[in-house]
Write a protein that holds these residues in place. Sequence first.
Motif, short mmCIF file in Angstrom:
data_model
loop_
_atom_site.label_atom_id
_atom_site.label_comp_id
_atom_site.label_asym_id
_atom_site.label_seq_id
_atom_site.Cartn_x
_atom_site.Cartn_y
_atom_site.Cartn_z
N LYS A 178 57.31 45.41 71.22
CA LYS A 178 58.43 44.41 70.61
C LYS A 178 58.45 43.11 71.04
CE LYS A 178 61.90 48.26 69.55
NZ LYS A 178 61.73 47.88 68.03
N PHE A 179 58.15 42.96 72.32
CA PHE A 179 58.03 41.64 73.09
C PHE A 179 56.94 40.58 72.54
CE2 PHE A 179 56.95 38.49 76.19
CZ PHE A 179 58.04 37.90 76.44
N VAL A 180 55.99 41.19 72.07
CA VAL A 180 54.81 40.47 71.70
C VAL A 180 55.10 40.04 70.25
CG1 VAL A 180 52.43 40.63 71.00
CG2 VAL A 180 53.05 41.51 73.31
N GLY A 181 55.47 41.15 69.29
CA GLY A 181 56.23 40.63 68.34
C GLY A 181 57.26 39.47 67.84
N ILE A 182 58.07 39.60 68.89
CA ILE A 182 59.34 38.53 68.90
C ILE A 182 58.61 37.29 69.37
CG2 ILE A 182 61.03 40.17 68.82
CD1 ILE A 182 61.54 39.29 71.84
N LEU A 183 57.85 37.36 70.47
CA LEU A 183 57.05 36.17 70.94
C LEU A 183 56.37 35.36 69.63
CD1 LEU A 183 56.27 34.33 73.25
CD2 LEU A 183 54.09 35.92 73.60
N VAL A 184 55.62 36.10 68.91
CA VAL A 184 54.98 35.52 67.86
C VAL A 184 56.13 35.16 66.83
CG1 VAL A 184 53.49 35.88 65.64
CG2 VAL A 184 53.01 36.87 68.07
N LEU A 185 57.13 35.81 66.65
CA LEU A 185 58.15 35.66 65.49
C LEU A 185 58.76 34.10 66.03
CD1 LEU A 185 59.92 36.27 63.17
CD2 LEU A 185 61.14 37.35 64.59
N PHE A 186 59.10 33.98 67.44
CA PHE A 186 59.96 32.60 67.93
C PHE A 186 58.90 31.68 67.73
CE2 PHE A 186 63.10 35.75 69.05
CZ PHE A 186 64.24 35.00 68.81
N VAL A 187 57.72 31.89 68.41
CA VAL A 187 56.73 30.70 68.88
C VAL A 187 55.88 30.24 67.52
CG1 VAL A 187 54.74 30.00 70.39
CG2 VAL A 187 57.02 31.39 71.10
N ALA A 188 55.17 31.31 66.82
CA ALA A 188 54.20 31.08 65.71
C ALA A 188 54.62 31.27 64.44
CB ALA A 188 53.10 31.94 66.23
N SER A 189 55.88 31.30 64.20
CA SER A 189 56.09 31.32 62.68
C SER A 189 55.97 30.14 61.91
CB SER A 189 58.05 31.57 62.33
OG SER A 189 58.81 30.21 63.01
N THR A 240 54.68 40.44 61.42
CA THR A 240 55.43 40.70 62.46
C THR A 240 56.72 41.58 62.06
OG1 THR A 240 54.60 38.60 63.38
CG2 THR A 240 56.79 39.23 64.07
N GLY A 241 57.14 41.31 61.01
CA GLY A 241 58.26 42.12 60.60
C GLY A 241 57.99 43.62 60.52
N LEU A 242 56.85 43.87 60.00
CA LEU A 242 56.57 45.35 59.85
C LEU A 242 56.47 45.94 61.42
CD1 LEU A 242 53.55 45.50 57.38
CD2 LEU A 242 55.93 46.22 57.08
N ARG A 243 56.08 45.24 62.37
CA ARG A 243 55.94 45.59 63.79
C ARG A 243 57.26 45.53 64.26
NH1 ARG A 243 51.76 43.02 68.07
NH2 ARG A 243 52.46 44.14 70.08
N ILE A 244 58.09 44.60 64.10
CA ILE A 244 59.50 44.94 64.64
C ILE A 244 60.24 46.08 64.00
CG2 ILE A 244 61.71 43.85 64.82
CD1 ILE A 244 60.37 41.01 64.65
N CYS A 245 59.93 46.28 62.86
CA CYS A 245 60.61 47.47 62.30
C CYS A 245 60.04 48.96 62.52
CB CYS A 245 60.68 47.47 60.85
SG CYS A 245 61.57 46.07 60.00
N GLY A 246 58.96 49.00 63.53
CA GLY A 246 58.44 49.99 63.83
C GLY A 246 57.46 50.79 62.91
N ILE A 247 57.17 50.03 61.72
CA ILE A 247 56.31 50.52 60.60
C ILE A 247 54.95 50.53 60.91
CG2 ILE A 247 55.77 50.24 57.94
CD1 ILE A 247 58.38 49.08 57.73
#
Length: 246
Positions: A109-120, A205-212
């Motif tokens: 989750k941390f890597v996922g949101i790191l990309v979401l915040f930093v590299a969106s 990233t959304g797929l990752r955050i949702c656990g899909i």
Amino acid sequence: MIGPIINSTSTLIGGIVGGLIGDRLSEKFRTQLPLTFGAASMGMGMTVIVKLNDLPVVVASLLFGAIIGEIFSLEKNIGRGASKLRFIIDKVAPQKGGSTLSQEEYLDKFVGILVLFVASGTGIFGAMREGITGDISILLTKSFLDILTAGIFATALGFSVATIAVPQFIVQMILLFIGQSIMPILSPEMIANFSGLGGFIMFVTGLRICGIKSFPVANLLPGLIIVMPLTWLWATSLLPWIQSIS
């Protein structure tokens, strides 16, 4: 530099507040609400993807970027850094009530949101847009979303979410200065393909955050560097050559 300052500050505040109130929220609230943000990330990604100009260029950049990311093990290196970061933060300011996430779930989750915040795509293009035009509206809008998003994720991941504000500020600052220097020479096609690739990254990233599906999101980031020069090469050489032999 107003946009990067406001955006990173919103992430910092959201992360701190979320870490402080994490024990006051139910486990169901902390685990279910992030699914909404995952869906939002996928939706934002799709709205940008449809605006890309050259699908072959974007797909090729995504593939080459993934290969480079795998060679340099970007995902693993970020994961190691996140693991050390969690250990340090838990020692200095442990999360109230404790996190029920395993180490693997935390890193995922941390890597996922790191990309979401930093590299969106929104943050990257917003920073570059401010660099050339001085318009902070994109990053300002993103800030309202980030403060809430950071707060929600911090209830599960703790104060480590607040630290994302540091790389977020650094990356947006760099992009702002790059925008000041190169934005005037960029074609609309370069910008469209760049944003489109960012849309693909936001979607997975959304797929990752949702656990899909746990996509190695960080390994895709080099594609953002490749897509603009490849767009230029496609327009000036590859596409005319393909048209000439068809």
